[in-house]
Write an enzyme that holds these catalytic residues in place. Structure first.
Site, PDB file in Angstrom:
ATOM      1  N   GLU A 264       0.898  -1.163   0.000  1.00 53.74           N
ATOM      2  CA  GLU A 264       0.000   0.000   0.000  1.00 53.74           C
ATOM      3  C   GLU A 264       0.926   1.200   0.000  1.00 53.74           C
ATOM      4  O   GLU A 264       1.662   1.408   0.964  1.00 53.74           O
ATOM      5  CB  GLU A 264      -0.904  -0.073   1.242  1.00 53.74           C
ATOM      6  N   CYS A 301      -1.985   8.225   4.187  1.00 52.45           N
ATOM      7  CA  CYS A 301      -1.997   7.825   2.773  1.00 52.45           C
ATOM      8  C   CYS A 301      -3.266   8.321   2.081  1.00 52.45           C
ATOM      9  O   CYS A 301      -3.332   8.359   0.860  1.00 52.45           O
ATOM     10  CB  CYS A 301      -1.877   6.319   2.647  1.00 52.45           C
TER      11      CYS A 301
HETATM   12  P1  NAP Z   1       9.525   3.770   3.354  1.00 49.71           P
HETATM   13  O1  NAP Z   1      10.735   4.561   3.127  1.00 49.71           O
HETATM   14  O2  NAP Z   1       8.827   3.247   2.173  1.00 49.71           O
HETATM   15  O3  NAP Z   1       9.913   2.573   4.334  1.00 49.71           O
HETATM   16  C1  NAP Z   1       8.965   1.652   4.813  1.00 49.71           C
HETATM   17  C2  NAP Z   1       9.697   0.396   5.253  1.00 49.71           C
HETATM   18  O4  NAP Z   1      10.209  -0.279   4.106  1.00 49.71           O
HETATM   19  C3  NAP Z   1      10.880   0.662   6.148  1.00 49.71           C
HETATM   20  O5  NAP Z   1      10.977  -0.380   7.083  1.00 49.71           O
HETATM   21  C4  NAP Z   1      12.051   0.634   5.197  1.00 49.71           C
HETATM   22  O6  NAP Z   1      13.254   0.245   5.807  1.00 49.71           O
HETATM   23  C5  NAP Z   1      11.616  -0.409   4.194  1.00 49.71           C
HETATM   24  N1  NAP Z   1      12.160  -0.160   2.863  1.00 49.71           N
HETATM   25  C6  NAP Z   1      11.975   0.944   2.095  1.00 49.71           C
HETATM   26  N2  NAP Z   1      12.595   0.816   0.923  1.00 49.71           N
HETATM   27  C7  NAP Z   1      13.197  -0.398   0.929  1.00 49.71           C
HETATM   28  C8  NAP Z   1      14.017  -1.096   0.011  1.00 49.71           C
HETATM   29  N3  NAP Z   1      14.340  -0.568  -1.171  1.00 49.71           N
HETATM   30  N4  NAP Z   1      14.477  -2.300   0.366  1.00 49.71           N
HETATM   31  C9  NAP Z   1      14.165  -2.849   1.561  1.00 49.71           C
HETATM   32  N5  NAP Z   1      13.415  -2.218   2.486  1.00 49.71           N
HETATM   33  C10 NAP Z   1      12.926  -1.021   2.177  1.00 49.71           C
HETATM   34  O7  NAP Z   1       8.459   4.581   4.198  1.00 49.71           O
HETATM   35  P2  NAP Z   1       8.620   5.486   5.483  1.00 49.71           P
HETATM   36  O8  NAP Z   1      10.011   5.393   6.035  1.00 49.71           O
HETATM   37  O9  NAP Z   1       7.563   5.079   6.377  1.00 49.71           O
HETATM   38  O10 NAP Z   1       8.332   6.951   4.984  1.00 49.71           O
HETATM   39  C11 NAP Z   1       8.957   7.501   3.848  1.00 49.71           C
HETATM   40  C12 NAP Z   1       7.923   7.903   2.813  1.00 49.71           C
HETATM   41  O11 NAP Z   1       6.967   6.852   2.614  1.00 49.71           O
HETATM   42  C13 NAP Z   1       7.077   9.088   3.203  1.00 49.71           C
HETATM   43  O12 NAP Z   1       7.704  10.303   2.931  1.00 49.71           O
HETATM   44  C14 NAP Z   1       5.835   8.862   2.376  1.00 49.71           C
HETATM   45  O13 NAP Z   1       6.006   9.360   1.084  1.00 49.71           O
HETATM   46  C15 NAP Z   1       5.685   7.381   2.302  1.00 49.71           C
HETATM   47  N6  NAP Z   1       4.701   6.810   3.251  1.00 49.71           N
HETATM   48  C16 NAP Z   1       3.556   6.301   2.759  1.00 49.71           C
HETATM   49  C17 NAP Z   1       2.646   5.739   3.620  1.00 49.71           C
HETATM   50  C18 NAP Z   1       1.379   5.126   3.136  1.00 49.71           C
HETATM   51  O14 NAP Z   1       0.428   5.143   3.867  1.00 49.71           O
HETATM   52  N7  NAP Z   1       1.357   4.504   1.994  1.00 49.71           N
HETATM   53  C19 NAP Z   1       2.882   5.680   4.971  1.00 49.71           C
HETATM   54  C20 NAP Z   1       4.080   6.193   5.448  1.00 49.71           C
HETATM   55  C21 NAP Z   1       4.982   6.752   4.566  1.00 49.71           C
HETATM   56  P3  NAP Z   1      14.151   1.299   6.620  1.00 49.71           P
HETATM   57  O15 NAP Z   1      13.265   2.364   7.153  1.00 49.71           O
HETATM   58  O16 NAP Z   1      14.789   0.474   7.678  1.00 49.71           O
HETATM   59  O17 NAP Z   1      15.131   1.865   5.678  1.00 49.71           O
END
Ligand code: NAP
Length: 527
Positions: A264, A301
């Site tokens: 998601e 989201c």
């Molecule tokens: P994220 O960067 O997508 O990370 C979510 C999880 O996935 C973390 O545990 C992260 O690990 C892991 N991850 C991310 N990319 C990866 C990869 N290439 N390989 C392996 N693991 C990976 O999300 P976030 O840290 O929660 O927030 C960053 C951005 O995500 C926000 O700025 C926003 O745009 C978006 N977000 C979207 C939602 C939604 O509801 N869809 C919710 C929150 C955030 P690590 O953190 O350990 O690196």
């Protein structure tokens, strides 16, 4: 008392020499607790244990699995206010928010427990044999959903309780009969550890096999990558960014045995603003949208990131009212420094685009906190020709698209990607004038809202929290509500098996008294 350890079944393990600090999101300072990323050996142990426990866990009756889920809910409640305080410190969100988020988390677990107690969700289907059928006999066929195997869950930063360690993905996977390994989110590792402890206590108290749940730490991609590519992992649940979700999807697809990733990934949740509604209810609509846009510092989201209307007096008045409301909202801390940086970079980028105008932002000049609500606008023509304007800016931001007429509005809708939600703000009569555009919108979204805001995802059977890519990786499934369980099961048909060998759900006598489709008719009757 936090340990910073990885929870591998009932064993607490910290083999890594180096750890990472949890961060106080309110001050930006390191908290004293250090968390130890799982090393190769620990990842292997967790997966091996999950894989071994799968066979036993899958066989456990639905009633016993329901008891396990209810016990998790009880143990989370038993953590008391300490859990709420920790979640608040690690996220900079208020404790009151966590009171309702805990309730949601607990209710979700109990909702799946009720589903299991009823038992009919397995969609049992039975077609009895016709041995005398000509020219060939028809076999006895009985179909049911069964668990896929060990599942990896990536918790979301913005819902440390409801979409994280014991959130919707974990609850639905455990309900399905799949062991779960959580890759704890580094933004709230302490909250994650507390909830993981509650799950493991519940597992022990309800005699679940060891390995049914593990919680692994990491502050980078290594652990997540190792888990998703591990041959014994059979599915993935993820909530987060499009880049993260897509990276995991690609990894999973390249495996010798590809597996599904239920990601998601958020969206910009377009709002169609129709003229009569703006004329009649301008201030009321602006107020509700200002609240929706700034709730949780816009870190949802389902945040309303894009509003589309036809230029003119009514839209101008609406923008004025919206900005008036936004100006009153104080900037606030965001979940993590990374999210804050992404938000400020996103604003800078969007405001630098051709024909984008800043309409208004918070009035409070003395507060330079990063979560500053902001509204900008752009002409329809510019929006259509600039794909950068369709990118999500995670935070309290919305872009208003001013179209010259209905035809341009149609073009704007045409080029939108998949979305979790879309909303139409209109009077009942004028909706008919926009019917083709609204139907086009419906083809892109998981939830279509009339005269409401997209934030606030009700947890109930009729909720669909999904949508076409890139909002999610697979629009056929929901991440919220009881149907989320179907992400972690697969159908299996039993052909011509003796009654005593069949799962209870498929036995002639229907011992669980579930609703089944028998020879084309839905019934609870015995065969
Ligand atoms: P994220 O960067 O997508 O990370 C979510 C999880 O996935 C973390 O545990 C992260 O690990 C892991 N991850 C991310 N990319 C990866 C990869 N290439 N390989 C392996 N693991 C990976 O999300 P976030 O840290 O929660 O927030 C960053 C951005 O995500 C926000 O700025 C926003 O745009 C978006 N977000 C979207 C939602 C939604 O509801 N869809 C919710 C929150 C955030 P690590 O953190 O350990 O690196």
């Amino acid at each position: 008392m936090l340990t910073g350890a990885n929870f591998i079944g009932n064993t607490k393990s910290k083999l890594s020499e180096n750890g990472f600090h949890a961060i106080n999101a309110k001050t930006g300072e390191n908290l004293k607790d250090i968390f130890y990323p799982a090393v190769h050996e620990e990842i292997e142990q967790a997966v091996e244990m999950a894989s071994k426990s799968f066979f036993e866990f899958q066989q456990i009756s639905q009633k016993d699995r329901a008891n396990f889920l209810n016990a998790i809910a009880d143990e989370i409640v038993n953590l008391g206010d300490d859990l709420l305080q920790r979640a608040s410190i690690e996220s900079a969100l208020p404790i009151t928010r966590f009171k309702s988020e805990r309730e949601r988390t607990v209710n979700q677990l109990r909702m799946f427990a009720d589903l299991l107690k009823d038992g009919s969700w397995v969609n049992a289907s039975i077609d009895t044999a016709l041995p005398n059928r000509e020219p060939i006999p028809k076999p006895d066929l009985r179909k049911i959903y069964t668990a896929v195997g060990p599942v990896v869950v990536f918790g979301a930063s913005n819902f440390p309780l409801a979409y994280s360690t014991a959130g919707g993905d974990t609850a639905s996977a455990l309900a399905a009969g799949c062991p779960v390994i959580v890759k704890s989110h580094p933004a709230h590792p302490g909250t994650g550890e507390m909830v993981a402890g509650a799950i493991l206590l519940a597992a022990q108290n309800t005699n679940m096999p060891e390995g049914v749940f593990s919680n692994l730490n990491d502050s980078g991609y290594a652990v997540g990558t190792a888990l998703v590519t591990h041959p014994k992992i059979k599915a993935v649940g993820f909530t987060g960014s499009q880049s993260g979700g897509r990276a995991l999807m690609d990894m999973a697809a390249k495996r010798p045995e590809p597996i599904p990733v239920y990601a998601e990934m958020g969206s910009i949740n377009p709002i169609l603003l129709l003229n009569d509604a703006l004329k009649n209810r301008n201030k009321e609509i602006a107020k509700s949208y200002a609240v929706s846009l700034t709730a949780g510092v816009g870190q949802f989201c389902t945040n309303p990131g894009l509003m589309i209307g036809i230029q003119g007096e009514y839209l101008d008045k609406f923008i004025k009212s919206l900005v008036g409301n936004i100006q009153e909202v104080l900037p606030a801390k965001m979940l993590t420094s990374g999210i804050a940086l992404a938000y400020s970079n996103g604003l800078e980028k969007v405001l630098a685009q051709k024909n984008v105008t800043l309409e208004g932002t918070s009035n409070n000049d003395g507060n330079d906190l990063p979560g500053r609500p902001l509204v900008a606008s752009v002409r329809g023509e510019s929006f259509i020709t600039n794909p950068k304007l369709s990118e999500e800016i995670f935070g309290p931001f919305s872009l208003i698209v001013k179209c010259v007429d209905q035809s341009e509005l149609d073009d704007v809708v045409e080029q939108l990607g998949g979305q979790l939600t879309a909303s139409v703000i209109g009077e009942e009569k004028e909706v008919l004038d926009y019917e083709p555009i609204i139907r086009k919108l419906a083809n892109k979204v998981g939830r279509l809202i009339f005269n409401g805001v997209p934030t606030g995802v009700e947890v109930c059977p009729s909720m669909n929290h999904g949508g076409m890519y890139p909002a999610t990786s697979d629009a056929k499934f929901t991440a919220v509500g009881i149907d989320a369980i179907y992400r972690f099961v697969r159908p299996i048909s039993y052909q011509n098996w003796p009654n005593h060998f069949l799962p209870d759900e498929l036995k002639n006598e229907n011992p669980l008294q579930i609703s089944r489709r028998v020879n084309g008719k839905q019934t609870k009757a015995e065969i």
